[in-house]
Design a protein around this motif. Structure first.
Motif, PDB file in Angstrom:
ATOM      1  N   GLU A   1      -7.068   5.336   3.323  1.00 41.27           N
ATOM      2  CA  GLU A   1      -7.511   4.312   4.275  1.00 41.27           C
ATOM      3  C   GLU A   1      -7.746   4.924   5.650  1.00 41.27           C
ATOM      4  O   GLU A   1      -8.755   4.641   6.318  1.00 41.27           O
ATOM      5  CB  GLU A   1      -6.443   3.210   4.357  1.00 41.27           C
ATOM      6  CG  GLU A   1      -6.763   2.101   5.337  1.00 41.27           C
ATOM      7  CD  GLU A   1      -7.677   1.044   4.757  1.00 41.27           C
ATOM      8  OE1 GLU A   1      -8.136   0.191   5.533  1.00 41.27           O
ATOM      9  OE2 GLU A   1      -7.938   1.081   3.539  1.00 41.27           O
ATOM     10  N   LEU A   2      -6.828   5.784   6.071  1.00 41.00           N
ATOM     11  CA  LEU A   2      -6.951   6.434   7.375  1.00 41.00           C
ATOM     12  C   LEU A   2      -8.136   7.395   7.394  1.00 41.00           C
ATOM     13  O   LEU A   2      -8.880   7.473   8.382  1.00 41.00           O
ATOM     14  CB  LEU A   2      -5.654   7.169   7.699  1.00 41.00           C
ATOM     15  CG  LEU A   2      -5.429   7.592   9.163  1.00 41.00           C
ATOM     16  CD1 LEU A   2      -5.465   6.380  10.085  1.00 41.00           C
ATOM     17  CD2 LEU A   2      -4.112   8.328   9.293  1.00 41.00           C
TER      18      LEU A   2
ATOM     19  N   GLU B   1      -2.590   5.695  -0.724  1.00 42.86           N
ATOM     20  CA  GLU B   1      -3.587   4.699  -0.336  1.00 42.86           C
ATOM     21  C   GLU B   1      -3.732   4.620   1.181  1.00 42.86           C
ATOM     22  O   GLU B   1      -4.844   4.473   1.708  1.00 42.86           O
ATOM     23  CB  GLU B   1      -3.200   3.332  -0.909  1.00 42.86           C
ATOM     24  CG  GLU B   1      -3.371   3.240  -2.427  1.00 42.86           C
ATOM     25  CD  GLU B   1      -2.787   1.958  -2.989  1.00 42.86           C
ATOM     26  OE1 GLU B   1      -1.897   1.385  -2.323  1.00 42.86           O
ATOM     27  OE2 GLU B   1      -3.222   1.545  -4.079  1.00 42.86           O
ATOM     28  N   LYS B   2      -2.598   4.719   1.886  1.00 40.59           N
ATOM     29  CA  LYS B   2      -2.634   4.701   3.348  1.00 40.59           C
ATOM     30  C   LYS B   2      -3.400   5.909   3.885  1.00 40.59           C
ATOM     31  O   LYS B   2      -4.155   5.804   4.862  1.00 40.59           O
ATOM     32  CB  LYS B   2      -1.218   4.687   3.903  1.00 40.59           C
ATOM     33  CG  LYS B   2      -0.487   3.357   3.740  1.00 40.59           C
ATOM     34  CD  LYS B   2       0.920   3.438   4.330  1.00 40.59           C
ATOM     35  CE  LYS B   2       1.656   2.106   4.168  1.00 40.59           C
ATOM     36  NZ  LYS B   2       3.034   2.176   4.699  1.00 40.59           N
ATOM     37  N   LYS B   3      -3.202   7.073   3.237  1.00 33.78           N
ATOM     38  CA  LYS B   3      -3.893   8.288   3.666  1.00 33.78           C
ATOM     39  C   LYS B   3      -5.399   8.148   3.476  1.00 33.78           C
ATOM     40  O   LYS B   3      -6.198   8.524   4.354  1.00 33.78           O
ATOM     41  CB  LYS B   3      -3.362   9.486   2.874  1.00 33.78           C
ATOM     42  CG  LYS B   3      -3.939  10.819   3.324  1.00 33.78           C
ATOM     43  CD  LYS B   3      -3.314  11.961   2.528  1.00 33.78           C
ATOM     44  CE  LYS B   3      -3.916  13.302   2.932  1.00 33.78           C
ATOM     45  NZ  LYS B   3      -3.328  14.425   2.139  1.00 33.78           N
TER      46      LYS B   3
ATOM     47  N   MET C   1       0.856  -1.192   0.000  1.00 37.49           N
ATOM     48  CA  MET C   1       0.000   0.000   0.000  1.00 37.49           C
ATOM     49  C   MET C   1       0.898   1.250   0.000  1.00 37.49           C
ATOM     50  O   MET C   1       1.735   1.419   0.880  1.00 37.49           O
ATOM     51  CB  MET C   1      -0.898  -0.002   1.247  1.00 37.49           C
ATOM     52  CG  MET C   1      -1.936   1.111   1.248  1.00 37.49           C
ATOM     53  SD  MET C   1      -2.969   1.099   2.747  1.00 37.49           S
ATOM     54  CE  MET C   1      -3.840  -0.440   2.544  1.00 37.49           C
ATOM     55  N   ASN C   2       0.709   2.133  -1.009  1.00 45.07           N
ATOM     56  CA  ASN C   2       1.534   3.333  -1.076  1.00 45.07           C
ATOM     57  C   ASN C   2       1.019   4.408  -0.118  1.00 45.07           C
ATOM     58  O   ASN C   2       0.006   4.236   0.560  1.00 45.07           O
ATOM     59  CB  ASN C   2       1.607   3.867  -2.516  1.00 45.07           C
ATOM     60  CG  ASN C   2       0.238   4.274  -3.060  1.00 45.07           C
ATOM     61  OD1 ASN C   2      -0.611   4.765  -2.321  1.00 45.07           O
ATOM     62  ND2 ASN C   2       0.030   4.072  -4.344  1.00 45.07           N
ATOM     63  N   ARG C   3       1.732   5.522  -0.082  1.00 37.82           N
ATOM     64  CA  ARG C   3       1.428   6.581   0.880  1.00 37.82           C
ATOM     65  C   ARG C   3       0.023   7.155   0.678  1.00 37.82           C
ATOM     66  O   ARG C   3      -0.708   7.390   1.646  1.00 37.82           O
ATOM     67  CB  ARG C   3       2.480   7.681   0.754  1.00 37.82           C
ATOM     68  CG  ARG C   3       2.314   8.801   1.765  1.00 37.82           C
ATOM     69  CD  ARG C   3       3.432   9.817   1.625  1.00 37.82           C
ATOM     70  NE  ARG C   3       3.277  10.900   2.564  1.00 37.82           N
ATOM     71  CZ  ARG C   3       4.095  11.940   2.643  1.00 37.82           C
ATOM     72  NH1 ARG C   3       5.144  12.009   1.839  1.00 37.82           N
ATOM     73  NH2 ARG C   3       3.883  12.901   3.516  1.00 37.82           N
TER      74      ARG C   3
END
Length: 316
Positions: free
Chosen positions: A9-10, A5-7, A1-3
């Motif tokens: 997701e959060l 996608e993580k953002k 998961m790239n940055r």
């Protein structure tokens, strides 16, 4: 998961906690190990990126009645009214944004290609900000207003571009300052072939979305550097009530003949138009501008607030 996608997701996790579980921003921050400010930005970002869509299924009957009465009184084809009794302006603007986004979505969701002509203003920007992102490559977005100020800078509120980004459609902009330096300069700007093609596209748009502005010292046109303090004071001497696209009108909705009017490069507006022109505006400081726009028949549709609607209906 790239940055990125993580953002997302959060942000989605924070949105679930806030809108579904009913947790406070402080509780979300604690649960996710973040500061309250970061949690707040995540929740706001979830709305802006389309992760969250507000859908209130039970309407406020009083507002529906007000909208119907306004529609009848001012011969509108569309009217929406949001609750505002006892609320501060920021809260009213947020509700206007959500309701306005719902109105826009009805047109944007059309599968048939459409051309949207778009004006300016903070409320209109907020409405588009509240729109979910959706792939509507078939639509086009056209600016109706030049966005270059006196110091050659651009406005922070490029509303047409914002809508084009949300739809992922084409964007056509007016290559000119809002007000030219002289009549000769205006002719040069407005006679350019690019300007004429874009203006023609805007004039023949399927629907127009506009903001309605007040004219006071400290109003957006003034603070953004488009008009000077002296020009504001001169307009007030002429009993200015409001403006749309830099077109100034008095309390009877009649266009004012001013030095600025002669230098304006915006796409012309016409009263009593048969094309759909929807205004998005509310709040006490905008009341006189809204009333004048309705009396002058510059709009065919309006999204406004409860207190404004009541006052419009009470006045003859």
């Amino acid at each position: 998961m790239n940055r990125e996608e993580k953002k997302l997701e959060l942000a989605a996790r924070a949105a679930w906690m806030y809108y579904v579980a009913g947790l406070t921003q402080q509780e979300i921050a604690k649960a996710l190990g973040l500061s309250r400010q970061v949690a707040q930005r995540l929740i706001s970002g979830a709305r802006e990126t389309g992760l969250v869509a507000v859908n209130i299924t039970h309407p406020v009957s009083g507002c529906i009645k007000l909208a119907h009465e306004l529609q009848e009184k001012f011969a509108l084809t569309l009217c929406r009214v949001v609750p505002s009794a006892g609320l501060e302006n920021d809260a009213i603007q947020q509700m206007l944004a959500v309701e306005g986004a719902d109105v826009m979505s009805q047109f944007i969701g059309d599968e048939q290609p459409k051309v949207f002509a778009v004006g300016s203003g903070k409320t209109l920007f907020a409405v588009i900000d509240a729109l979910p992102r959706q792939e509507r490559l078939q639509h086009q977005c056209v600016s109706m207003i030049g966005a270059i100020s006196r110091d050659d800078s651009g406005t922070r509120y490029d509303v047409p571009l914002k809508l084009a980004e949300k739809m992922q459609g084409k964007y056509f902009f007016i290559p000119a300052p809002l007000y030219a330096d002289s009549l000769q300069d205006k002719l040069i700007w407005c006679q350019h072939l690019v300007y004429q093609r874009v203006a023609a596209r805007a004039l023949n748009a399927d629907i127009t979305f506009l903001g309605i502005g007040e004219v006071e010292l400290g109003c957006p046109l003034n603070t953004e550097g488009f008009i000077t303090d002296d020009q504001v004071n001169d307009l007030k001497k002429q009993q200015v009530a409001g403006e749309m696209l830099g077109h100034f009108f008095n309390h009877e909705g009649v266009r004012l003949n001013s030095e600025l009017d002669a230098l304006l490069t915006s796409v012309p507006l016409s009263s009593n138009t048969t094309r759909p022109v929807i205004g998005f505006c509310g709040g006490a400081k905008k009341y006189h501008a809204i009333r004048a726009a309705l009396i002058g028949k510059w709009l065919t549709g309006l999204v406004t607030d409860e207190d404004t609607a009541l006052k419009l209906l009470q006045e003859s």
